[in-house]
Design an enzyme around this catalytic site. Structure first.
Site, mmCIF file in Angstrom:
data_model
loop_
_atom_site.group_PDB
_atom_site.id
_atom_site.type_symbol
_atom_site.label_atom_id
_atom_site.label_comp_id
_atom_site.label_asym_id
_atom_site.label_seq_id
_atom_site.Cartn_x
_atom_site.Cartn_y
_atom_site.Cartn_z
ATOM 1 N N GLU A 87 -5.079 1.668 2.457
ATOM 2 C CA GLU A 87 -5.160 0.455 3.274
ATOM 3 C C GLU A 87 -5.222 0.798 4.735
ATOM 4 O O GLU A 87 -5.899 0.027 5.542
ATOM 5 C CB GLU A 87 -3.802 -0.330 3.135
ATOM 6 C CG GLU A 87 -3.582 -1.530 3.746
ATOM 7 C CD GLU A 87 -2.968 -1.591 5.115
ATOM 8 O OE1 GLU A 87 -3.239 -2.631 6.075
ATOM 9 O OE2 GLU A 87 -2.709 -0.606 5.721
ATOM 10 N N HIS A 143 0.801 -1.164 0.025
ATOM 11 C CA HIS A 143 0.050 0.197 0.024
ATOM 12 C C HIS A 143 0.945 1.411 -0.016
ATOM 13 O O HIS A 143 1.931 1.266 0.580
ATOM 14 C CB HIS A 143 -1.009 -0.026 1.123
ATOM 15 C CG HIS A 143 -0.313 -0.153 2.552
ATOM 16 N ND1 HIS A 143 -0.157 0.971 3.223
ATOM 17 C CD2 HIS A 143 -0.305 -1.119 3.293
ATOM 18 C CE1 HIS A 143 0.391 0.590 4.362
ATOM 19 N NE2 HIS A 143 0.450 -0.495 4.513
ATOM 20 N N ASP A 160 0.005 4.325 1.224
ATOM 21 C CA ASP A 160 -0.478 5.354 1.922
ATOM 22 C C ASP A 160 0.292 5.107 3.484
ATOM 23 O O ASP A 160 0.652 4.023 3.651
ATOM 24 C CB ASP A 160 -1.971 5.424 2.067
ATOM 25 C CG ASP A 160 -2.449 3.915 2.568
ATOM 26 O OD1 ASP A 160 -2.132 2.783 2.304
ATOM 27 O OD2 ASP A 160 -3.539 4.045 3.594
ATOM 28 N N GLU A 178 3.986 -6.207 3.840
ATOM 29 C CA GLU A 178 3.824 -5.769 5.148
ATOM 30 C C GLU A 178 4.987 -6.125 5.879
ATOM 31 O O GLU A 178 5.651 -7.098 6.039
ATOM 32 C CB GLU A 178 2.530 -6.087 5.770
ATOM 33 C CG GLU A 178 1.422 -5.607 5.194
ATOM 34 C CD GLU A 178 1.035 -4.176 5.635
ATOM 35 O OE1 GLU A 178 1.821 -3.539 6.296
ATOM 36 O OE2 GLU A 178 -0.126 -3.567 5.215
#
Length: 383
Positions: free
Chosen positions: A142, A78, A80, A167
């Protein structure tokens, strides 16, 4: 390809403010970063698709693809970040700095810095020789609604065999995680003077009864929905925020409770919502038109890797770590809807996520780049 060093690429990525927030004044577009990533991957020969994400404030997804045919590998992350706490950072959140082998910056760990690792891993790889497609996906929002991943899953644009979501997992593969939903329960009473309780309807008193029903359901969920491979094996419910009334001498006219539920795989969001509705149904009959429950934002379902292409065995071999599970939620259930084996696996520690002076250790560079290169070679160069 622009001749970015690893640190130059990292610093450039961090320099784009891409905050996601439910509070509109804090919420920022990710378009500048998406355009930059698109240009860099395009210069490497990737075909680029940039799409505006519906139900979001000027947010975009980017899909880069090289190679053709069936299957292949998706590397996803992601774009963001969460907001940052002004006054608690000792570094400029948007100017990545290295100190004592730690790289500081907003998103350095969670997780848009992952794209710098991807770019570094692609150096010296003969991308024109791959025989299965390689995809790079950058999503939006996200940290709030997961609108970007939801939209991408709905489109069904690609069908990779395997997907890695980068992640921060300390390079330990995560094969399952819990879901997350948040509900807001609103009780509407009838305000009045506390000296004559019968002339009003006390919303707090109704809420007490509702909480009793919810706690009974919480215990039932914990007994009946368990997965012992998790460190917290049961489905959980947390009563997180409550507010009601405005004075001790006034009958409470309104009371609100916000609570969340974290499902284990095998317990769907719809099943939980149905059970909550059933638990509160008797109260709704007793107090018509006074009880209302709404989702605070779209649910994130629980996730379990399909492992149809043995991605777990491959990741365990390449990382040296056994697959683990997590109690937090990610975009994995939506990427999983593409039909691919999906793992959450990336550099950095979740302990650094959402913290002032967020950082990632540069000790992750070599093992992460090696892991990504080996994944690409195994999946995209296989016969």
């Amino acid at each position: 390809m622009p001749n970015y060093t690893f640190l130059e690429a990292y610093k450039k990525i961090i320099s784009f403010p891409t905050i996601s927030a439910m509070d509109e004044p804090l919420d920022l577009s990710n378009k500048a970063l998406i355009d930059w990533l698109g240009n860099v991957f395009s210069s490497m020969g990737f075909r680029i698709s940039i799409q505006k994400v519906p139900h979001a404030r000027n947010k975009y997804n980017m899909l880069a693809q090289i190679g053709s045919g069936q299957g292949g590998l998706l590397l996803a992350g992601h774009s963001d970040t969460v907001p940052f706490d002004e006054g608690r950072w000792n570094f400029d959140p948007f100017k990545a700095q290295v100190k004592d082998n730690l790289l500081y910056g907003l998103g350095s760990c969670d997780m848009k810095g992952f794209f710098a690792f991807i770019l570094e891993s692609l150096k010296d790889i003969p991308l024109d020789k791959i025989n299965k497609p390689l995809y790079i996906l950058a999503t939006a929002d996200e940290e709030t609604s997961m609108a970007g991943a939801r939209f991408f899953a709905e489109q069904q644009l690609i069908k990779p065999d395997m997907a890695i979501i980068g992640e921060p997992t300390e390079l330990k593969p995560i094969g399952k995680h819990k879901g997350h939903m948040a509900q807001s329960l609103q009780i509407t009473g009838q305000a009045g003077h506390s000296s004559d309780p019968d002339r009003g309807v006390n919303a707090i008193e109704i809420m007490v009864q509702a909480i009793e029903k919810l706690l009974t359901l919480r215990d039932s969920l914990a007994r009946n929905y368990r997965d012992d491979s998790f460190s917290v094996p049961q489905a959980t419910m947390n009563l997180g925020h409550i507010h009601g009334g405005d004075g001790e001498n006034r009958i409470c006219g309104h009371c609100k409770l916000n609570f969340d539920v974290r499902c284990v795989p095998g317990l769907t969001d719809d099943e939980v919502i149905t059970q909550i509705d059933q638990a509160l149904a008797p109260l709704k009959l007793s107090y018509p038109d006074r009880i209302d429950m709404q989702l605070m934002y779209p649910t994130a379902p629980a996730f379990a890797c399909k492992n149809e292409h043995q991605i777990i065995e491959l990741a365990e071999k390449l990382t040296g770590f056994k697959v683990e599970n997590a109690n937090y939620a990610t975009e994995a259930p939506f990427i999983n809807q593409l039909g691919c084996d999906t793992l959450v696996l990336g550099p950095g520690s979740i302990k650094q996520a959402h913290q002032p002076d967020e950082f990632i250790s540069l000790d992750y560079v070599d093992p992460t780049v090696s892991l990504l290169r080996n994944m690409i070679k195994h999946v995209c160069y296989s016969k």
